[in-house]
Design an enzyme around this catalytic site. Structure first.
Site, PDB file in Angstrom:
ATOM      1  N   SER A  45      15.202  50.922 106.744  1.00  0.00           N
ATOM      2  CA  SER A  45      15.187  49.821 105.794  1.00  0.00           C
ATOM      3  C   SER A  45      14.806  48.484 106.418  1.00  0.00           C
ATOM      4  O   SER A  45      14.366  47.584 105.708  1.00  0.00           O
ATOM      5  CB  SER A  45      16.531  49.716 105.079  1.00  0.00           C
ATOM      6  OG  SER A  45      17.593  49.692 105.990  1.00  0.00           O
ATOM      7  N   HIS A  49      14.258  53.971 100.136  1.00  0.00           N
ATOM      8  CA  HIS A  49      12.987  53.235 100.090  1.00  0.00           C
ATOM      9  C   HIS A  49      11.785  54.143  99.868  1.00  0.00           C
ATOM     10  O   HIS A  49      10.656  53.665  99.819  1.00  0.00           O
ATOM     11  CB  HIS A  49      12.807  52.422 101.369  1.00  0.00           C
ATOM     12  CG  HIS A  49      13.932  51.478 101.598  1.00  0.00           C
ATOM     13  ND1 HIS A  49      14.029  50.277 100.944  1.00  0.00           N
ATOM     14  CD2 HIS A  49      15.043  51.583 102.357  1.00  0.00           C
ATOM     15  CE1 HIS A  49      15.148  49.675 101.313  1.00  0.00           C
ATOM     16  NE2 HIS A  49      15.777  50.439 102.165  1.00  0.00           N
ATOM     17  N   LYS A  91      15.944  50.338  93.366  1.00  0.00           N
ATOM     18  CA  LYS A  91      14.807  49.840  94.149  1.00  0.00           C
ATOM     19  C   LYS A  91      13.527  50.172  93.369  1.00  0.00           C
ATOM     20  O   LYS A  91      13.254  49.528  92.368  1.00  0.00           O
ATOM     21  CB  LYS A  91      14.888  50.399  95.562  1.00  0.00           C
ATOM     22  CG  LYS A  91      16.076  49.746  96.288  1.00  0.00           C
ATOM     23  CD  LYS A  91      16.432  50.266  97.639  1.00  0.00           C
ATOM     24  CE  LYS A  91      17.596  49.436  98.181  1.00  0.00           C
ATOM     25  NZ  LYS A  91      18.327  50.076  99.267  1.00  0.00           N
TER      26      LYS A  91
END
Ligand SMILES: *Cc1c(COP(=O)(O)O)cnc(C)c1O
Length: 398
Positions: free
Chosen positions: A184, A212, A243
């Protein structure tokens, strides 16, 4: 008064190390163009990688979800809080990732932090189990491993030999290897195919935190599983939904027995109120986009922006490690210098997060640039130009 004074001493110590964090107030929806503390800014800090947080169809689905299911869930999943929308979301996620997992089932959570706590406490429940954790793992994985009864061994970043040696030496009742897929704060990818081979050889679980990667990697957005074409019943997959999916929450997808064990035993799953079902309803719209043509177009645009930044941003004083993902770090070094670079950009109307220890190792304070499919090439050029110029005119004594 003494109680307060001792806290204030701690706060002063943080301040002296340039480690004080502050929150800025954003008045507008998540997008590259924000109004921050009343001021228009061009932002490169959010994890809204596909620009779905303010997508009209997702917003409309959230409205519709509230009309259908109300504002809150009212209880935990095991009491009366498990709504139709949660059930549909879990079925959809299991089908989406099914090609990569055996007997896939999915379980939804309010946040990725909770999902990681639940997953690691369930898989690492026994004192004679062992968790093998990568050194740059996200804080929620570190905390999940601490909360589990299993013992924890940390292996160095991307060090397959070290991991192999630890697995070789282990005679734990359950072996659990856990890693971020996309790191990250660095944006690099874990060597997942080799790790999976090791796990299969040693009868270990491979737990992948794809916070991610979900939505951004793979032709259909199925994340690291699709990017590397991983298929195994040893896989336990955690994806976040706040996200790239643009809403909030998270899920674990794995063999149905793993999910059933979490429902029965994982305290961070059992003892918390279910997320509002309207969020799950909005996520169904978001998954439609991710898995469809529009999602593919957004991922292609994001890749083009990453390549564009690569060509435009050419630091020499600061380091730019290789990253092929939307997370593009610029390593500055000292906390104070990272804060000054961040402030220099901010004065120019550009907002990039400056990240300091303990989020990253000491002396690797950095700017964490995140790109989104909602950015334009011109906006990326603007950031690169400002950063190049800041470096060219950098004054140590400033
Ligand atoms: C953001 C993140 C999480 C936590 O997810 P939330 O839904 O924000 O709680 C977990 N792991 C990684 C690697 C993350 O980046």
């Amino acid at each position: 008064m003494d109680l307060i004074a001792s806290l204030d001493r701690k706060l002063t110590a943080l301040d002296e190390q340039s480690l004080t964090r502050r929150r800025r107030v954003v008045d507008t929806p998540s997008a590259p163009r924000l109004v921050v503390d009343g001021r228009p800014m061009l932002a490169f800090c959010s994890n809204d990688y596909l620009g779905l947080a303010a997508h009209p169809l997702v917003i409309e689905a959230l409205r519709e979800g509230a009309s259908l299911y109300g504002a809150g869930s009212g209880a935990s999943h095991l009491v009366s809080g498990h709504g139709r929308a949660h059930e549909l979301l879990e079925e959809r996620l299991a089908a989406f990732l099914g090609p990569h997992l055996e007997s896939a089932r999915a379980l939804s959570f309010c946040t990725g932090y909770m999902a990681n706590l639940a997953m690691l406490t369930a898989l690492g429940a026994d004192a004679d189990a062992e968790i093998f954790s990568e050194s740059l793992n996200h804080a929620s994985l570190i905390d999940g491993a601490r909360l589990a009864r299993a013992s924890v061994k940390v292996y160095p970043h991307a060090d397959l030999d070290a991991l192999a040696a630890l697995l070789e030496a282990s005679n734990a009742s359950a072996k659990v290897v856990v890693t971020d897929s996309v790191f990250s704060m660095d944006g690099d990818l874990a060597p997942l195919p080799q790790m999976l081979a090791l796990c299969e050889k040693h009868g270990a679980w491979l737990v992948i935190d794809d916070a991610h990667g979900f939505g951004t990697l793979g032709p259909h957005g199925r994340g690291a599983l699709e990017h590397f074409d991983l298929r195994s019943s040893n896989l336990v997959y955690m994806g976040t939904l706040g996200k790239a999916a643009g809403v909030g929450g998270a899920f674990v997808a794995a063999h149905a027995s793993v999910i059933e064990l979490m429902i029965q035993r994982a305290r961070p799953y059992i003892f918390t109120t279910a997320a509002p079902p309207a969020l799950a309803h909005a996520l169904l719209a978001s998954l439609d986009i991710i898995g469809g043509d529009e999602g593919a177009q957004r991922r292609a645009h994001l890749q083009a922006l990453i390549a564009h930044l690569d060509g435009e941003l050419t630091p020499s004083r600061w380091q730019r490690p290789v990253s092929t993902t939307a997370i593009q770090p610029v390593i500055i070094g000292s906390n104070a210098e990272a804060m000054r670079v961040g402030a220099g950009l901010y004065r120019r109307g550009l907002w990039v997060a400056a990240i300091r220890p303990p989020t990253v190792p000491v002396d690797t304070a950095r700017l964490r640039i995140t790109l989104s499919a909602a950015h334009t090439h011109e906006e990326v050029t603007q950031l690169a130009t400002a950063l190049n110029e800041l470096e060219r005119t950098w004054d140590e004594s400033q």
